[in-house]
Design an enzyme around this catalytic site. Structure first.
Site, PDB file in Angstrom:
ATOM      1  CB  THR A   9      -0.953   0.027   1.214  1.00 43.35           C
ATOM      2  OG1 THR A   9      -0.212   0.316   2.405  1.00 43.35           O
ATOM      3  CG2 THR A   9      -1.694  -1.285   1.381  1.00 43.35           C
ATOM      4  CB  ALA A  11       3.107   0.709  -4.075  1.00 39.80           C
ATOM      5  CE1 TYR A 164       2.387   9.090  11.089  1.00 48.15           C
ATOM      6  CE2 TYR A 164       4.109   9.465  12.724  1.00 48.15           C
ATOM      7  CZ  TYR A 164       3.694   8.901  11.527  1.00 48.15           C
ATOM      8  OH  TYR A 164       4.569   8.152  10.773  1.00 48.15           O
TER       9      TYR A 164
HETATM   10  N1  LIG Z   1       9.357   9.178   6.436  1.00 47.54           N
HETATM   11  C1  LIG Z   1       9.595   8.914   7.709  1.00 47.54           C
HETATM   12  O1  LIG Z   1      10.503   9.494   8.329  1.00 47.54           O
HETATM   13  C2  LIG Z   1       8.783   7.894   8.437  1.00 47.54           C
HETATM   14  C3  LIG Z   1       9.132   7.594   9.766  1.00 47.54           C
HETATM   15  C4  LIG Z   1       8.403   6.642  10.455  1.00 47.54           C
HETATM   16  C5  LIG Z   1       7.357   5.991   9.821  1.00 47.54           C
HETATM   17  N2  LIG Z   1       7.019   6.306   8.541  1.00 47.54           N
HETATM   18  C6  LIG Z   1       5.901   5.601   7.914  1.00 47.54           C
HETATM   19  O2  LIG Z   1       6.333   5.049   6.696  1.00 47.54           O
HETATM   20  C7  LIG Z   1       5.212   4.866   5.832  1.00 47.54           C
HETATM   21  C8  LIG Z   1       5.522   5.340   4.426  1.00 47.54           C
HETATM   22  O3  LIG Z   1       5.693   6.742   4.452  1.00 47.54           O
HETATM   23  P1  LIG Z   1       6.735   7.516   3.547  1.00 47.54           P
HETATM   24  O4  LIG Z   1       7.725   8.124   4.449  1.00 47.54           O
HETATM   25  O5  LIG Z   1       7.206   6.668   2.429  1.00 47.54           O
HETATM   26  O6  LIG Z   1       5.805   8.721   3.038  1.00 47.54           O
HETATM   27  P2  LIG Z   1       5.271   9.129   1.576  1.00 47.54           P
HETATM   28  O7  LIG Z   1       6.391   9.274   0.620  1.00 47.54           O
HETATM   29  O8  LIG Z   1       4.400  10.323   1.831  1.00 47.54           O
HETATM   30  O9  LIG Z   1       4.388   7.884   1.151  1.00 47.54           O
HETATM   31  C9  LIG Z   1       3.118   7.653   1.708  1.00 47.54           C
HETATM   32  C10 LIG Z   1       2.287   6.837   0.747  1.00 47.54           C
HETATM   33  O10 LIG Z   1       0.977   6.643   1.321  1.00 47.54           O
HETATM   34  C11 LIG Z   1       0.000   6.976   0.315  1.00 47.54           C
HETATM   35  N3  LIG Z   1      -1.256   7.425   0.879  1.00 47.54           N
HETATM   36  C12 LIG Z   1      -1.493   8.545   1.592  1.00 47.54           C
HETATM   37  N4  LIG Z   1      -2.802   8.648   1.879  1.00 47.54           N
HETATM   38  C13 LIG Z   1      -3.414   7.570   1.333  1.00 47.54           C
HETATM   39  C14 LIG Z   1      -4.742   7.111   1.290  1.00 47.54           C
HETATM   40  N5  LIG Z   1      -5.724   7.780   1.876  1.00 47.54           N
HETATM   41  N6  LIG Z   1      -5.011   5.958   0.637  1.00 47.54           N
HETATM   42  C15 LIG Z   1      -4.030   5.250   0.039  1.00 47.54           C
HETATM   43  N7  LIG Z   1      -2.732   5.634   0.050  1.00 47.54           N
HETATM   44  C16 LIG Z   1      -2.431   6.771   0.693  1.00 47.54           C
HETATM   45  C17 LIG Z   1       0.668   8.099  -0.448  1.00 47.54           C
HETATM   46  O11 LIG Z   1      -0.011   8.329  -1.676  1.00 47.54           O
HETATM   47  P3  LIG Z   1       0.046   9.802  -2.356  1.00 47.54           P
HETATM   48  O12 LIG Z   1       1.363   9.886  -3.057  1.00 47.54           O
HETATM   49  O13 LIG Z   1      -1.123   9.773  -3.255  1.00 47.54           O
HETATM   50  O14 LIG Z   1      -0.078  10.810  -1.242  1.00 47.54           O
HETATM   51  C18 LIG Z   1       2.063   7.539  -0.600  1.00 47.54           C
HETATM   52  O15 LIG Z   1       2.102   6.587  -1.629  1.00 47.54           O
HETATM   53  C19 LIG Z   1       4.046   5.585   6.502  1.00 47.54           C
HETATM   54  O16 LIG Z   1       3.216   4.647   7.148  1.00 47.54           O
HETATM   55  C20 LIG Z   1       4.720   6.480   7.528  1.00 47.54           C
HETATM   56  O17 LIG Z   1       3.868   6.744   8.630  1.00 47.54           O
HETATM   57  C21 LIG Z   1       7.719   7.236   7.830  1.00 47.54           C
END
Ligand SMILES: NC(=O)c1ccc[n+]([C@@H]2O[C@H](COP(=O)([O-])OP(=O)(O)OC[C@H]3O[C@@H](n4cnc5c(N)ncnc54)[C@H](OP(=O)(O)O)[C@@H]3O)[C@@H](O)[C@H]2O)c1
Length: 279
Positions: A9, A11, A164
């Site tokens: 998801t 992706a 969050y």
């Molecule tokens: N980055 C960090 O430092 C960090 C730290 C700890 C945990 N995390 C976790 O890692 C995971 C991935 O995040 P990331 O850092 O890769 O962020 P990201 O680049 O913003 O990716 C998030 C993804 O989730 C999708 N998404 C958002 N809202 C959605 C919805 N309503 N339905 C379906 N898909 C949705 C986004 O799609 P769109 O492109 O359309 O928005 C994007 O593909 C998340 O669970 C985040 O909480 C991240």
């Protein structure tokens, strides 16, 4: 990973995109769950090109909308007859309170409820594909989290980090409770903290959080590094049979105290079931 079907998801971006690419490179049949068709198609094209694997499909779903998740699951059953790996990766942080089409607070709905519903709807298929693996991407932000049963949707008071950290704690509680319910099934489920990763995460914020995140991202790890533990849990023989754990940098770690409270986990499960009106 040849002969295996993996669903990731979120992706099209960040950690999820790198995870989908890695699984495609290993030969898996990858299904990308994305909410936006254009962004999804662009990422799908790149992943096919970079992996040389044509078996990379795109399916559209908004995880904040429970009808959309039901429709996705129905469609998934029509298209696929197995699911070996489910990576519940999509997530986000929101500094303003947003209400979903179902009337729920957005952070809780898209980080927790959508994945809770998706997993439960697909669970028979996952069990049928055992040995199978579920990976829930949480965050160390859960350490500050607390499940506020009296105000789950933050109606009384909304703060971005509070919402969050609660949602990410819900990911861990869900992982442990699901593990208890899956005992003996051959399906494992683990939670992950990917580290602080330079992605699109929190790009949608407008408050003081945005410059802080932007600045901190200079010191953040790459999406490739951030995806390593998800990929490891999805594919490595080293973690065959390991379940109900919280991982950081491919190592088991303790999660917060509340996450081990089975009463809270059961209550959250029951409340979530009522909210998604399932299953
Ligand atoms: N980055 C960090 O430092 C960090 C730290 C700890 C945990 N995390 C976790 O890692 C995971 C991935 O995040 P990331 O850092 O890769 O962020 P990201 O680049 O913003 O990716 C998030 C993804 O989730 C999708 N998404 C958002 N809202 C959605 C919805 N309503 N339905 C379906 N898909 C949705 C986004 O799609 P769109 O492109 O359309 O928005 C994007 O593909 C998340 O669970 C985040 O909480 C991240």
């Amino acid at each position: 990973m040849k002969e295996k079907t993996a669903l990731v998801t979120g992706a099209n971006s960040g950690i999820g995109k790198v995870t989908a690419l890695a699984l495609a490179r290993m030969g898996a049949h990858v299904v990308m769950l994305c909410r936006n068709r254009d962004r999804g198609e662009a990422a799908q094209k790149e992943i096919i090109q970079e992996s040389g694997n044509e078996k990379v499909d795109l399916m559209i779903c908004d995880l904040s909308d429970m009808d959309s998740v039901h429709a996705f699951a129905n469609d998934f059953f029509l298209r696929y007859n197995r699911l070996d790996v489910l990576v519940n990766n999509a997530g986000g942080y929101f500094d303003r309170r947003i209400v979903t089409v179902d009337g729920y607070e957005y952070t809780f709905a898209m980080n927790h409820l959508g994945h809770f519903l998706l997993t439960n709807r697909l669970l028979d298929l996952i069990r049928h594909s055992a040995p199978a693996r579920i990976i829930n991407v949480s965050s160390n932000a859960h350490q500050a989290g607390h499940i506020r049963f009296n105000d789950l949707m933050a109606v009384k008071r909304y703060m971005g980090w509070r919402a969050y950290s609660q949602a990410k704690l819900a990911n861990v509680l869900f992982t442990y409770e699901l593990d208890r319910r899956l005992k003996g099934s051959g399906v494992t489920v683990n939670a992950v903290h990917p580290g602080f990763v330079n992605t699109n995460f929190a790009n949608n914020t407008y408050s003081f959080v945005r410059p802080m995140v932007r600045f901190a991202q200079f010191f953040a790890r790459s999406a490739e590094k951030g995806a390593e533990t998800s990929i490891y849990l999805a594919s490595s023989p080293e973690v065959e049979g390991i379940s109900g754990k919280y991982f950081i940098d491919k190592k088991e770690r303790r999660s917060n105290r509340e996450s081990y409270d089975q009463e809270i986990a059961r209550r959250l499960w029951d409340v979530s079931e009522d909210l998604v009106n399932t299953i």
